[in-house]
Design an enzyme around this catalytic site. Structure first.
Site, PDB file in Angstrom:
ATOM      1  N   HIS A  69      38.988  39.231  35.661  1.00 12.52           N
ATOM      2  CA  HIS A  69      38.842  39.803  36.997  1.00 12.52           C
ATOM      3  C   HIS A  69      38.875  41.328  36.996  1.00 12.52           C
ATOM      4  O   HIS A  69      39.407  41.945  37.936  1.00 12.52           O
ATOM      5  CB  HIS A  69      39.925  39.239  37.938  1.00 12.52           C
ATOM      6  CG  HIS A  69      40.077  37.761  37.799  1.00 12.52           C
ATOM      7  ND1 HIS A  69      41.121  37.171  37.124  1.00 12.52           N
ATOM      8  CD2 HIS A  69      39.263  36.752  38.165  1.00 12.52           C
ATOM      9  CE1 HIS A  69      40.956  35.857  37.115  1.00 12.52           C
ATOM     10  NE2 HIS A  69      39.829  35.573  37.728  1.00 12.52           N
ATOM     11  N   CYS A  70      38.340  41.934  35.915  1.00  8.73           N
ATOM     12  CA  CYS A  70      38.299  43.412  35.792  1.00  8.73           C
ATOM     13  C   CYS A  70      39.697  44.016  35.891  1.00  8.73           C
ATOM     14  O   CYS A  70      39.840  45.168  36.310  1.00  8.73           O
ATOM     15  CB  CYS A  70      37.410  44.061  36.854  1.00  8.73           C
ATOM     16  SG  CYS A  70      35.717  43.502  36.834  1.00  8.73           S
ATOM     17  N   ALA A  71      40.730  43.255  35.565  1.00  4.00           N
ATOM     18  CA  ALA A  71      42.103  43.769  35.698  1.00  4.00           C
ATOM     19  C   ALA A  71      42.903  43.365  34.460  1.00  4.00           C
ATOM     20  O   ALA A  71      43.835  42.557  34.551  1.00  4.00           O
ATOM     21  CB  ALA A  71      42.730  43.237  36.984  1.00  4.00           C
TER      22      ALA A  71
END
Ligand SMILES: Cc1ncc(COP(=O)(O)O)c(C=O)c1O
Length: 380
Positions: A337-339
């Site tokens: 999740h791009c995190a």
């Protein structure tokens, strides 16, 4: 398809958004200009209208302080590149999306800034005192999310805002997961810069977003060009929002966003938020009945948005997401999740988790379908 990926972008949009996009594209899709013909003025008007609605929703200092951008990433970059100077120190958190972490890391690797990353507690919340303790004389900026896009946990922004004000540090908030869902009062919460997308819970199309710039701070323009007025000026006009809005804006997208804002006002932000939380509660109950699933983050509904991530002992997130998509026509978001930092902290790196994010048009039946699909998959 059952769409449960609203944290990435909302779908479907409310019907008035589709109608507004169609009508605007057919009648008013001119290049906006302050001194132009009737159609140019109509296009300019839709930008003005939306800025007024945003100013009302977020209690900004004035509509002109809302600068339209391509998305939230664009707004965040406009803030970082417009504010930071060599030698600055920035405080951020390990909850951040790559649209915060990567620009900061790039500046750090170039030797231009130093960065302190505050870890979240085991349940996904940042302690404002840890931010206070990290402030040093060179600290110019605190950059943090309002809610984690992985865990859904809402952060104590007003407390951080008070700390930022007393320490004369700029506060930049990434409201990608909260704008349109939770009350945000930029003045009461001490927010100097608020970056947000138009395409998530404001229900505009992709290609929309905005940066709110409070008057307390100076920002350098980083996209200079035509503004539809002041053409004799050799440099970017200093007047907001044109100072930061060079080039033809996505006026069609903003027409959709404007209709989204009207729809939120009619439906009621609180009602939308609570509908989504009811679905989260139903999902938790179902997940608790399934063997080998671990839900990430805290479960206090009063401090979260409707984003739930979980991991399975038996099957990888990627595989689970793929089966839900291919065999059950259910769209969720597996992965990091791009995190990546918060997945490391939660022990879900590098495989990631399955993220479920219902929106206003999801129903209890959608959650029941997901639960029964998961039951079938994990019992294989
Ligand atoms: C917390 C957070 N910040 C930033 C972004 C980036 O938003 P955009 O895709 O509009 O650039 C996202 C997107 O999912 C997000 O969840």
């Amino acid at each position: 398809m059952i769409y449960l990926d609203n944290a990435a972008t909302s779908f479907p949009k409310p019907e008035p958004v589709y109608l507004a996009l169609d009508a605007f594209a057919r009648t008013s899709l001119a290049n906006p200009g302050r001194a132009g013909h009737k159609m140019a003025l109509a296009a300019e008007r839709i930008l003005d209208d939306s800025r007024h609605r945003l100013n009302q929703l977020l209690n900004g200092e004035s509509p002109e302080r809302f600068v339209f951008t391509l998305n939230c990433t664009d707004a965040l970059n406009m803030a970082f590149k417009g504010v930071l100077v060599d030698g600055d120190h920035v405080i951020t958190t390990d909850l951040e999306h790559n649209s915060v972490s990567r620009p900061l890391r790039a500046l750090e690797l170039a030797g231009r800034i130093t960065v302190t990353r505050i870890p979240a507690d085991g349940e996904g919340t940042i302690d404002p005192d840890a931010i206070r303790r990290a402030i040093v004389p060179r600290t110019r900026l605190i950059a943090m999310t309002h809610a984690s896009n992985v865990l859904g946990t809402v952060q104590p922004i007003a407390e951080v805002g008070a700390i930022a004000r007393t320490s004369d540090v700029i506060l930049l908030v990434d409201a990608a997961q909260t704008v349109g869902l939770l009350p945000i009062d930029v003045r009461a919460m001490g927010i100097d810069l608020l970056a947000f997308p138009g395409h998530k819970a404001l229900y505009g199309p992709t290609g929309t977003g905005a940066l709110y710039v409070g008057s307390r701070i100076q920002v350098r323009a980083w996209r200079e060009g035509g503004t539809g007025g002041d053409s004799a000026s050799e440099t970017q006009p200093t007047e907001f929002p044109y100072f930061l809005e060079g080039g033809t804006p996505n006026v069609l997208g903003v027409a959709g966003l404007n209709a989204g804002l009207v729809w939120i006002g009619e439906r009621g932000m609180d009602k939308i938020h609570h509908h989504e939380l009811d679905l989260v509660q139903a999902l938790w109950t179902a997940l608790d009945d399934l063997p080998g699933l671990r839900v990430l983050g805290h479960r206090d509904l009063s401090r979260r948005v409707a984003t739930v991530s979980f991991v399975s002992e038996a099957i990888s997130a990627a595989e689970l997401g793929g089966i839900l998509d291919q065999s059950f026509e259910i769209a969720v978001r597996p992965g990091l999740h791009c995190a990546p930092y918060i997945h490391r902290a939660c022990g879900s790196f590098p495989e990631g988790a399955v993220r479920v994010s219902p929106g206003p048009f999801n129903t209890r039946e959608d959650i029941d379908c997901l639960a029964s699909a998961l039951r079938e998959i994990v019992s294989l």
